[in-house]
Design a protein around this motif. Structure first.
Motif, PDB file in Angstrom:
ATOM      1  N   HIS A 200      34.791  28.909  40.971  1.00 20.58           N
ATOM      2  CA  HIS A 200      36.255  28.836  41.044  1.00 20.58           C
ATOM      3  C   HIS A 200      36.836  28.634  39.645  1.00 20.58           C
ATOM      4  O   HIS A 200      37.988  28.256  39.489  1.00 20.58           O
ATOM      5  N   LYS A 201      36.007  28.921  38.604  1.00 21.23           N
ATOM      6  CA  LYS A 201      36.422  28.726  37.222  1.00 21.23           C
ATOM      7  C   LYS A 201      36.687  30.094  36.571  1.00 21.23           C
ATOM      8  O   LYS A 201      35.769  30.881  36.340  1.00 21.23           O
ATOM      9  N   LEU A 202      37.950  30.347  36.273  1.00 19.01           N
ATOM     10  CA  LEU A 202      38.342  31.658  35.736  1.00 19.01           C
ATOM     11  C   LEU A 202      37.702  31.940  34.376  1.00 19.01           C
ATOM     12  O   LEU A 202      37.367  33.091  34.078  1.00 19.01           O
ATOM     13  N   ASN A 203      37.523  30.909  33.551  1.00 18.62           N
ATOM     14  CA  ASN A 203      36.937  31.151  32.228  1.00 18.62           C
ATOM     15  C   ASN A 203      35.503  31.655  32.343  1.00 18.62           C
ATOM     16  O   ASN A 203      35.060  32.487  31.544  1.00 18.62           O
ATOM     17  N   GLU A 204      34.755  31.178  33.332  1.00 16.05           N
ATOM     18  CA  GLU A 204      33.386  31.647  33.532  1.00 16.05           C
ATOM     19  C   GLU A 204      33.370  33.085  34.035  1.00 16.05           C
ATOM     20  O   GLU A 204      32.519  33.890  33.633  1.00 16.05           O
ATOM     21  N   ILE A 205      34.324  33.412  34.900  1.00 17.25           N
ATOM     22  CA  ILE A 205      34.426  34.786  35.403  1.00 17.25           C
ATOM     23  C   ILE A 205      34.685  35.751  34.253  1.00 17.25           C
ATOM     24  O   ILE A 205      34.028  36.793  34.127  1.00 17.25           O
ATOM     25  N   MET A 206      35.608  35.397  33.378  1.00 13.85           N
ATOM     26  CA  MET A 206      35.936  36.268  32.258  1.00 13.85           C
ATOM     27  C   MET A 206      34.796  36.333  31.242  1.00 13.85           C
ATOM     28  O   MET A 206      34.626  37.343  30.550  1.00 13.85           O
ATOM     29  N   ALA A 207      34.015  35.271  31.145  1.00 16.41           N
ATOM     30  CA  ALA A 207      32.954  35.221  30.140  1.00 16.41           C
ATOM     31  C   ALA A 207      31.749  36.065  30.520  1.00 16.41           C
ATOM     32  O   ALA A 207      31.083  36.628  29.640  1.00 16.41           O
ATOM     33  N   VAL A 208      31.442  36.178  31.820  1.00 16.18           N
ATOM     34  CA  VAL A 208      30.142  36.740  32.164  1.00 16.18           C
ATOM     35  C   VAL A 208      30.173  37.842  33.218  1.00 16.18           C
ATOM     36  O   VAL A 208      29.244  38.640  33.304  1.00 16.18           O
ATOM     37  N   SER A 209      31.224  37.947  34.031  1.00 15.73           N
ATOM     38  CA  SER A 209      31.166  38.875  35.166  1.00 15.73           C
ATOM     39  C   SER A 209      31.697  40.257  34.819  1.00 15.73           C
ATOM     40  O   SER A 209      32.465  40.436  33.877  1.00 15.73           O
ATOM     41  N   ASP A 210      31.272  41.241  35.608  1.00 13.76           N
ATOM     42  CA  ASP A 210      31.766  42.615  35.503  1.00 13.76           C
ATOM     43  C   ASP A 210      32.911  42.866  36.479  1.00 13.76           C
ATOM     44  O   ASP A 210      33.887  43.536  36.148  1.00 13.76           O
ATOM     45  N   ARG A 211      32.749  42.357  37.685  1.00 12.76           N
ATOM     46  CA  ARG A 211      33.802  42.470  38.692  1.00 12.76           C
ATOM     47  C   ARG A 211      33.951  41.135  39.398  1.00 12.76           C
ATOM     48  O   ARG A 211      33.045  40.306  39.391  1.00 12.76           O
ATOM     49  N   CYS A 212      35.098  40.952  40.031  1.00 11.83           N
ATOM     50  CA  CYS A 212      35.373  39.711  40.749  1.00 11.83           C
ATOM     51  C   CYS A 212      36.036  40.038  42.076  1.00 11.83           C
ATOM     52  O   CYS A 212      37.026  40.781  42.117  1.00 11.83           O
ATOM     53  N   SER A 213      35.472  39.485  43.158  1.00  7.93           N
ATOM     54  CA  SER A 213      36.085  39.608  44.475  1.00  7.93           C
ATOM     55  C   SER A 213      36.686  38.267  44.874  1.00  7.93           C
ATOM     56  O   SER A 213      36.096  37.212  44.625  1.00  7.93           O
ATOM     57  N   VAL A 214      37.863  38.324  45.480  1.00  7.36           N
ATOM     58  CA  VAL A 214      38.601  37.114  45.830  1.00  7.36           C
ATOM     59  C   VAL A 214      38.628  36.945  47.346  1.00  7.36           C
ATOM     60  O   VAL A 214      38.925  37.891  48.091  1.00  7.36           O
ATOM     61  N   LEU A 215      38.277  35.728  47.785  1.00  7.72           N
ATOM     62  CA  LEU A 215      38.386  35.357  49.197  1.00  7.72           C
ATOM     63  C   LEU A 215      39.443  34.271  49.343  1.00  7.72           C
ATOM     64  O   LEU A 215      39.592  33.411  48.468  1.00  7.72           O
ATOM     65  N   ARG A 216      40.160  34.320  50.448  1.00  8.05           N
ATOM     66  CA  ARG A 216      41.165  33.286  50.727  1.00  8.05           C
ATOM     67  C   ARG A 216      41.226  33.048  52.226  1.00  8.05           C
ATOM     68  O   ARG A 216      41.424  33.984  53.006  1.00  8.05           O
ATOM     69  N   LYS A 217      40.979  31.796  52.600  1.00  6.53           N
ATOM     70  CA  LYS A 217      41.016  31.383  54.004  1.00  6.53           C
ATOM     71  C   LYS A 217      40.146  32.286  54.879  1.00  6.53           C
ATOM     72  O   LYS A 217      40.525  32.690  55.974  1.00  6.53           O
TER      73      LYS A 217
END
Length: 236
Positions: A200-217
């Protein structure tokens, strides 16, 4: 050109009494990518990954590996398909040594005798290759939390897993250990391994990931490309 999906979770629904933890979720993992799974607590991230690892059975939906539908009834099935998972709360036996924890469940025997010397050689080779330094004879109860995570990662590598799930892996780490883990994940990607990374840390997502999927409820919101020029230019 069609996407080369190594894992597809299609229309997954998982319910518990009084709650629909995953509601018709579709998630697709490309070969050789780091795919982050983002959402607040209770969004259904860990439940979805537990379905992929065989800890839960979905009420609806299918899972495909390399385009072929598979049935994952338990973690042994997942491991047989090359899927490994580092849980947020580690699954280690504290009174066992590091080596015993790594080989537990996949012990190699010959004429009824445990072949620990060969196992030790493989573990130490993996430790050296990936920079995951451990003392194979130390008791898990005597090592740090960061070192315990290395043991969990080595468990996946020892089983030759190619699809690696990390459930909130940085929650218990120091800043230096987080940087080391990010480098390790980049190394896995460079080898062609595919990673699902719950955070749930945006800085880690930007640092290492290629894509990001978001889940909510419990529902899938969408997937975005999380690569940036800044990240592509940073040293590996």
């Amino acid at each position: 050109m069609a996407d080369n999906y190594v894992i597809e979770m299609l229309h997954i629904t998982k319910e518990f009494p009084g709650i629909k933890a995953n509601d018709d979720i579709t998630l697709q993992l490309r070969k050789g990518e780091i795919h982050a799974l983002l959402g607040e607590n209770g969004a259904g991230k860990s439940t979805l990954m537990s379905v992929l690892f065989g800890l839960y059975q979905p009420e609806q939906g299918t899972i495909r590996k390399n385009g072929q539908e598979v049935k994952i009834n338990n973690p042994n099935d997942a491991n047989a398909l090359g899927i490994g998972m580092v849980h947020q709360h580690f699954k280690l036996v504290e009174c066992f040594t590091v080596l015993d924890n790594i080989i537990l469940g996949v012990e190699d025997t010959k004429h009824g005798f445990l072949q620990k010397d060969e196992a030790r050689k493989k573990v130490m080779a993996l430790s050296e290759k990936y920079g995951l330094k451990v003392d194979p004879d130390a008791l898990v109860s005597d090592i740090s939390v960061g070192m315990q995570q290395r043991v969990e990662i080595l468990k996946m590598l020892y089983r030759d897993n190619e699809i690696l799930i990390f459930d909130e892996p940085t929650a218990v780490l120091t800043p230096q250990e987080i940087d080391e883990l990010m480098d390790i994940m980049r190394g896995f990607k460079a080898e062609g391994k595919s990673i699902l990374f719950i955070t749930h840390k945006l800085n880690e997502i930007m640092a290492v990931s290629d894509r990001c999927s978001v889940l909510r409820k419990g529902r899938y919101i969408g997937t975005v490309d999380s690569r940036t020029p800044r990240k592509r230019n940073c040293p590996r």
